[in-house]
Motif scaffolding. Sequence first.
Motif, PDB file in Angstrom:
ATOM      1  N   LYS A  33      39.775  19.477  24.069  1.00  0.00           N
ATOM      2  CA  LYS A  33      39.592  19.942  22.684  1.00  0.00           C
ATOM      3  C   LYS A  33      39.161  18.790  21.776  1.00  0.00           C
ATOM      4  N   ALA A  37      35.119  18.345  20.045  1.00  0.00           N
ATOM      5  CA  ALA A  37      34.843  18.106  18.635  1.00  0.00           C
ATOM      6  C   ALA A  37      34.032  16.826  18.449  1.00  0.00           C
ATOM      7  N   LEU A  55      35.326  27.267  23.969  1.00  0.00           N
ATOM      8  CA  LEU A  55      36.139  26.860  22.816  1.00  0.00           C
ATOM      9  C   LEU A  55      37.586  26.709  23.235  1.00  0.00           C
ATOM     10  N   TYR A  81      38.132   7.298  21.352  1.00  0.00           N
ATOM     11  CA  TYR A  81      39.510   7.790  21.271  1.00  0.00           C
ATOM     12  C   TYR A  81      40.346   7.386  22.479  1.00  0.00           C
ATOM     13  N   HIS A  85      43.829   3.973  21.124  1.00  0.00           N
ATOM     14  CA  HIS A  85      43.757   4.962  20.043  1.00  0.00           C
ATOM     15  C   HIS A  85      44.885   5.978  20.242  1.00  0.00           C
ATOM     16  N   VAL A 381      28.897  30.265  23.525  1.00  0.00           N
ATOM     17  CA  VAL A 381      29.310  29.699  22.235  1.00  0.00           C
ATOM     18  C   VAL A 381      28.051  29.332  21.465  1.00  0.00           C
ATOM     19  N   VAL A 383      27.430  27.516  18.893  1.00  0.00           N
ATOM     20  CA  VAL A 383      27.451  26.358  17.993  1.00  0.00           C
ATOM     21  C   VAL A 383      26.128  25.591  17.978  1.00  0.00           C
ATOM     22  N   GLU A 386      23.087  26.794  15.656  1.00  0.00           N
ATOM     23  CA  GLU A 386      23.136  26.973  14.195  1.00  0.00           C
ATOM     24  C   GLU A 386      23.065  25.645  13.438  1.00  0.00           C
TER      25      GLU A 386
ATOM     26  N   GLY B 258      39.717   7.977  12.903  1.00  0.00           N
ATOM     27  CA  GLY B 258      39.600   9.403  13.262  1.00  0.00           C
ATOM     28  C   GLY B 258      38.183   9.756  13.709  1.00  0.00           C
ATOM     29  N   ILE B 260      34.349  10.928  14.269  1.00  0.00           N
ATOM     30  CA  ILE B 260      33.607  12.153  13.998  1.00  0.00           C
ATOM     31  C   ILE B 260      34.433  13.416  14.202  1.00  0.00           C
ATOM     32  N   CYS B 261      35.384  13.386  15.125  1.00  0.00           N
ATOM     33  CA  CYS B 261      35.960  14.652  15.574  1.00  0.00           C
ATOM     34  C   CYS B 261      36.911  15.280  14.569  1.00  0.00           C
ATOM     35  N   THR B 262      37.292  14.544  13.511  1.00  0.00           N
ATOM     36  CA  THR B 262      38.199  15.131  12.538  1.00  0.00           C
ATOM     37  C   THR B 262      37.460  15.912  11.453  1.00  0.00           C
ATOM     38  N   GLY B 317      33.199  30.314  16.724  1.00  0.00           N
ATOM     39  CA  GLY B 317      32.073  30.086  17.620  1.00  0.00           C
ATOM     40  C   GLY B 317      30.796  29.704  16.889  1.00  0.00           C
ATOM     41  N   ARG B 318      30.825  29.746  15.545  1.00  0.00           N
ATOM     42  CA  ARG B 318      29.610  29.420  14.789  1.00  0.00           C
ATOM     43  C   ARG B 318      29.601  27.990  14.271  1.00  0.00           C
ATOM     44  N   PHE B 319      30.632  27.240  14.539  1.00  0.00           N
ATOM     45  CA  PHE B 319      30.690  25.861  14.028  1.00  0.00           C
ATOM     46  C   PHE B 319      31.322  24.975  15.085  1.00  0.00           C
ATOM     47  N   MET B 320      31.113  23.676  14.914  1.00  0.00           N
ATOM     48  CA  MET B 320      31.672  22.720  15.875  1.00  0.00           C
ATOM     49  C   MET B 320      33.187  22.911  15.937  1.00  0.00           C
ATOM     50  N   PRO B 321      33.728  23.051  17.135  1.00  0.00           N
ATOM     51  CA  PRO B 321      35.172  23.308  17.200  1.00  0.00           C
ATOM     52  C   PRO B 321      35.957  22.144  16.611  1.00  0.00           C
ATOM     53  N   PRO B 322      36.948  22.452  15.771  1.00  0.00           N
ATOM     54  CA  PRO B 322      37.747  21.383  15.168  1.00  0.00           C
ATOM     55  C   PRO B 322      38.706  20.765  16.189  1.00  0.00           C
ATOM     56  N   VAL B 323      39.120  19.534  15.917  1.00  0.00           N
ATOM     57  CA  VAL B 323      39.926  18.823  16.907  1.00  0.00           C
ATOM     58  C   VAL B 323      41.362  19.340  16.940  1.00  0.00           C
ATOM     59  N   PHE B 324      41.864  19.767  15.801  1.00  0.00           N
ATOM     60  CA  PHE B 324      43.227  20.321  15.777  1.00  0.00           C
ATOM     61  C   PHE B 324      43.144  21.831  15.576  1.00  0.00           C
TER      62      PHE B 324
END
Lengths: 386, 475
Positions: A33, A37, A55, A81, A85, A381, A383, A386, B258, B260-262, B317-324
Motif C-alpha cells: 500500500k 502510493a 488497490l 522509505y 525510515h 484500476v 488511475v 486520468e 514523508g 511523495i506517497c503522503t 479507483g480514480r486517483f492515486m491510492p493514498p498511503v494510509f
Amino acid sequence: MQQLETLLREASDLAEGIVVPSSAEIEVERVMKICNACRYCEGFCAVFPAMTRRLEFNQADVHYLANLCHNCGACLHACQYAPPHEFAVNIPQAMAKVRGQTYSDFAWPSALGTLYRNNGLTVALALAVGLALFLAMALAKNGTLFHAPLAGDFYAIFPHNLLVSMFGPVFLFVAVALGLGVAKFWRGISAGEPSAVAIAETAQDVLKLKYLDGGHGQGCPNEDDANTLARRRFHHLTFYGFMLCFAATGVATIYHYAFGWEAPYALTSLPVLLGTLGGIGLLIGPTGLLWLNVRRNAQHGDAAQKPMDRGFIALLLLTSATGLALLAGRDTSAMALLLAVHLGAVMALFLTMPYGKFAHGIYRTAALLKWAIEKRMPNPVGVGSE
Amino acid sequence: MKQTSLGTPDVLVIGGGNAALCAALTAREAGASVLLLEAAPREWRGGNSSHTRNLRCMHDAPQDVLTDAYPEEEFWQDLKKVTGGRTNERLARLAIRESSRCRDWMRKHGVHFQPSLSGTLHLSRTNAFFMGGGKALVNAYYRSAEALGVRIRYEAPVDRLEVVDGEFRAAWIGQERIAARSCVLASGGFESNREWLREAWGQNADGEWPADNFAIRGTRFNRGVLLKAMMEAGADTIGDPSQSHCVAVDARAPLYDGGICTRIDCVSLGIVVNKHAQRFYDEGEDFWPKRYAIWGRLVAQQAGQVGYSVIDAKAIGRFMPPVFPGAKADTLEGLAHQLGLDALAFVRTVREYNAACRVGTFDHTVLDDCHTDGVTPAKTHWALPLDTPPYYGYALKPGITFTYLGLKVDERAAAYFADEPSGNLFVAGEMMAGNVLGQGYTAGVGMTIGTVFGRIAGTSAAAAAKNEGVEHAAA
C-alpha cells in the motif's frame, strides 16, 4: 497468555473457515500500500506494474506478488522509505518471507510442507539416506567398495533395471508433488487462461531471467547498491548446467531403449559430452551463487531461508562434483565408491526437490505466467488514465 | 584546531544531494581534487533529491523515454507562468537549454531513465523519470564519485564559513577547519528549520503559529545553516524569504521524509471542509496536477491548519491510492463522527453542496461541465453529489517541500556579495533555485536547476581552484 489468546482465536477462525493472514502476509499488504502510493520502482520488474492493477491486496494477491518477486534487491536500495525510515519498507524481505511460507503451505502432501522449515536438516537427512542406501547396496552386492577396474561399466555395480526401479518412482513422485503444489497455488491466485503469446513470453522471462537484469540490463544489487550481472550469469550456468545433465540422462535413456546402446558410453559420445558440459556448468554456477549468497546484503531476503538456499546449492555442487569425479575415475577400482556417492547425492537432490529451494523456479514460473496473462487485460484500476 | 587530513582539496563541496554530487563529479572530471561534506549519515544521504523522481527536459524531437517535443520556448513560457514572472530569464533559459544536454552525462554516471510512471501520463512529454526514483540516482552518483576518487565524508555538518572579501577560505565543522581553493555550496533550503519556518509564516489572527503544524516532506537536514551564514556574511539573496512550496498531505504523514506517497489526490473528486465542516475553496478549479501545490497553503490558512477531503464510493479507483486508509462510513453522520467533525454542520454542508450540483457529463480527463450553482465557494468542475456510500474522509495538513529563499548567482553559479561575484564561491541546487524559480513550481524543474547549476558550479569551482593554484605558484 496473549499467545494463548491468539492461538485460541486462530483456532476458532480456522474452525469457522475464516482465512487468517500470517504476519508475513500482513507485512506485504502493508508495504504494497505504501509502494502503490509511490510507484518509483515501476521500471525494475513486474511486481510493481502488477501492484498498480490493484488497490487492495488480498491473500491471493500477496502470494502472487511474493512469487513474482525475484529478490533482486534493486527496489530496496532505491527506496526512500527503506529502513531507517519509519515506514521501514523492505520489499525483498517481505516478499521472501511470504514466498517461503507459500512453498510450505502449498507443498504436497501438506504434512511434508514442514520440511521447508528446517531445510538444512531436511537436505542433510536426505543426503545421509541417499549415501547410506547406495553405499550399503554396493557393499551388500559386492562385499567391498573397491574392485578390479570395470572399464566404466556402472551396471556391473548397480544393474540398469535396479536404478530405473529406484529413480523412476522418485522422479515421478517429484513431478506429481511439485505439480499438485503449483496447481493449488495456480487455483489460489485464479490466474485465468494463458494464451500462446503469454506462454511464449513467460518462457522467455524464465529462460532469460529477465527480472534479474535490473530493468536496465545492468543487473541487480548484491552486497551493496552497485549493480551486477553475476547473479543472473551464475544462475544461468546452474540452470542450463542442470538441464544439460538432464538431457544427458534423457539421451542415454533413448540410446538404451530405442537403440539398445548400453552404457558405458565413450567420452566423445553425446550423453557424456552433455553430462560433462552440464556438470561443469553445475560446478561453476552454484559455486558462484554460493559466493554471492555469502556476500549478499543482510537486508535482502529472509535470513531464515539461507540454510535452504545453501542446502540446495550444496546438493547441486555435490551432484556435479561427484558426477565429474565418477567420469574421471570410472576406469579405476574406486568406481563403485564414486558411483554410490554420486547416486546418493542425486537421490538426495531429487528427494528434496519438492521440499526445498528447487520449488522457487516452479512457483515463480507460475507467477510470471499469471503476469503475462494479466498484463494483457485492461487495467481494472483507472488511475493511470486520468 | 584540527586540519583536515589528506591535504587541502582543490574543491570543497558542501551538501550531499543531486546538485552537490553533480558539482563534485564535474569538478573531479575537470581534474580537481574534491572533498564532499554531507551533513547526514550515509543512510540519510542525498537530501531532498532522494524523494524526487524526474527531470524536466527540453527536447526538440522524441528521445528514448520522452515523447514528442518540448522546445525551449514552451519550457520558458511554462516557467514564466508558474513563477508569475519571478525568474531571471537569462539563467532560466540557460537551465532549459542545458537540460537538453545533460542526460548522456547523467547516464555515464549510472543514472537510468524510464518512461513516465503510471498515473503520470501528463508528464510523459516533458519529464524524464529516473528508474527507481531519486534515491537510485543519488546512489549512482555516489558510486561514480567514489570510483573517480571524490573524497566523501558523512555526518559532516558545516556550521560556519570563513569568507574574506567575498572569497572562500575555509569551512568549519565545530573546531575543525577545512580549507579549500574553491567551494560549492549546495546544502539546500531552510525547510527543516522549525524556528525559521515559524518566523517566516508568522502568527495568524487566532494566535496560532501555523508552521508548527506542518510536515516537512523531505530531509530533516535542510536547516538553512549555510544560507543564514552566507546572509550574515553579506551575500546577496533572491526569492521570497517567507515562502515555501506547500502541498496538502495526509495529516498522519511523518514529520520528515514523508515524500511523495503522503499526497492526497482525491480533492478534485469530492469536497474539502475545514474543522468547522465548511467548504473553503473551489475543489474543481483545475486539473489536480496543476492545483495540488495551492492546497497546502489553503489548508495552512484554515483553523488548526487542517482540512478534510471527503469523497464517496464513485471516486474509488480514480486517483492515486493514498498511503494510509481513509476514514470510511456508510453514512455522512458516521463519517463526521470518525473525522471528529460536527455531524450536523457536516451533513448540512454536504446537502447544500449536493443540492447545488449541476451534473452534466462527468469526465475527469477534461474540464467537464459538472459544476455547482448557488453555493459558495462554487465547485466549477467534476461536481458530483456525494450520495454513494461508503463515504471516505482524509484529514489533510500542509506539507513543505522546499523554501524559495536563495543566494543570488550568475551564469557561472558564482555567489554575489554587494553585487560583486565571488571568485571562488559557487552555489547550486535549492540554495540558488530562487534565481530561476522565485515562486511556484512545475514537476521536475528542481532537478533541472540542481543538475544544470550543479555541473556549472563544479566547472567554475575547478577552474577557480586551478587559477588560484597558478596564482599561488606565481607568488
